[in-house]
Design a protein around this motif. Structure first.
Motif, PDB file in Angstrom:
ATOM      1  N   VAL A 176      11.976 108.783  -1.361  1.00 11.27           N
ATOM      2  CA  VAL A 176      12.650 107.912  -0.392  1.00 11.27           C
ATOM      3  C   VAL A 176      11.655 107.195   0.521  1.00 11.27           C
ATOM      4  N   GLY A 180      20.581 103.454  -2.555  1.00  9.31           N
ATOM      5  CA  GLY A 180      19.372 103.036  -3.243  1.00  9.31           C
ATOM      6  C   GLY A 180      18.784 104.013  -4.237  1.00  9.31           C
ATOM      7  N   PHE A 181      19.385 105.185  -4.360  1.00  8.59           N
ATOM      8  CA  PHE A 181      18.844 106.201  -5.252  1.00  8.59           C
ATOM      9  C   PHE A 181      19.975 106.889  -5.993  1.00  8.59           C
ATOM     10  N   TRP A 214      18.290 110.199   4.780  1.00  5.51           N
ATOM     11  CA  TRP A 214      18.418 109.340   3.598  1.00  5.51           C
ATOM     12  C   TRP A 214      18.348 110.175   2.317  1.00  5.51           C
ATOM     13  N   LYS A 270      22.617  96.991   5.616  1.00  2.75           N
ATOM     14  CA  LYS A 270      21.919  97.750   4.567  1.00  2.75           C
ATOM     15  C   LYS A 270      21.871  99.236   4.914  1.00  2.75           C
ATOM     16  N   ARG A 271      21.874 100.033   3.884  1.00  3.92           N
ATOM     17  CA  ARG A 271      21.616 101.472   3.964  1.00  3.92           C
ATOM     18  C   ARG A 271      22.541 102.195   4.947  1.00  3.92           C
ATOM     19  N   SER A 285      21.440 110.683  -0.250  1.00  3.85           N
ATOM     20  CA  SER A 285      21.225 110.343  -1.664  1.00  3.85           C
ATOM     21  C   SER A 285      21.579 111.509  -2.573  1.00  3.85           C
ATOM     22  N   ALA A 335       9.508 100.308   3.820  1.00  2.18           N
ATOM     23  CA  ALA A 335       9.792  98.880   3.692  1.00  2.18           C
ATOM     24  C   ALA A 335      10.877  98.457   4.687  1.00  2.18           C
ATOM     25  N   GLN A 336      11.916  99.286   4.860  1.00  5.40           N
ATOM     26  CA  GLN A 336      12.958  98.976   5.854  1.00  5.40           C
ATOM     27  C   GLN A 336      12.384  99.021   7.263  1.00  5.40           C
ATOM     28  N   LYS A 387      10.694 103.314   0.153  1.00  6.35           N
ATOM     29  CA  LYS A 387      11.821 102.426   0.457  1.00  6.35           C
ATOM     30  C   LYS A 387      12.089 102.413   1.958  1.00  6.35           C
TER      31      LYS A 387
END
Length: 184
Positions: free
Chosen positions: A44, A34-35, A23, A97-98, A27, A50-51, A47
């Protein structure tokens, strides 16, 4: 090089670290996950945690693609999350997502294979649609269109990037938020 997909793998400490590293690299290569670069693994991690919580609760799904063969067998090459809805009337669709492919594997078709695997996983679970949102201005929506997604909405200037991104040639920090869906 081939890929091996893992659906809902155990979120061991090692896998968590591999995902956070991927991630971070995505990024810092400019991926819209997200970044805005530069970021560190410490940036990172919250976040990502949380995922991971959604996956650990059983509400969400994780799909990881690992390399098979080559110089680094077993390396995380791509991954994405499928996020479920808590509302009964929207339980028939999930949100993607992601979506990320490590920069070392860009251009090898891994993104298309990952998106096909996500659709298969969602279809098998009984989902009828997949939804995602895209940060405009980078051409990512063209990739998703090639994967079969259709744009169904656009919020003009729906995303405001950190002010430091505006330092590049006077570009605006605003991007459109593009909403896309795939009928399964």
């Amino acid at each position: 090089m081939t890929l091996r997909f893992e659906v809902d793998p155990e979120l061991s400490e090692q896998l968590r670290a591999e995902i956070v590293a991927c991630w971070t690299d995505v990024s810092n290569a400019g991926g819209a996950v997200g970044f805005v670069p530069p970021v560190s693994m410490d940036d990172v991690l919250p976040k990502a945690e949380a995922q991971f919580a959604g996956v650990l609760s059983g509400r969400d799904r994780l799909v990881v693609a690992r390399t098979v063969g080559g110089e680094q067998p077993g390396r995380v090459a791509a991954l994405a999350f499928l996020v479920s809805n808590d509302f009964a009337f929207t339980a028939h669709w999930q949100t993607v997502k992601r979506v990320m492919v490590h920069p070392d594997f860009q251009g090898d078709g891994y993104g298309f294979r990952l998106m096909a695997e996500l659709a298969a996983v969602a279809r098998q679970a009984g989902s009828e649609q997949l939804h995602l949102d895209v940060r405009g201005g980078g051409g990512t929506e063209l990739f998703y269109k090639k994967c079969g997604y259709a744009e169904y909405g656009r919020m003009r200037q729906g995303i405001k990037l950190p002010d430091r991104t505006a330092d590049c040639g006077g570009a605006t920090p605003y991007r459109d938020l593009i909403l896309m869906s795939l009928e399964l």
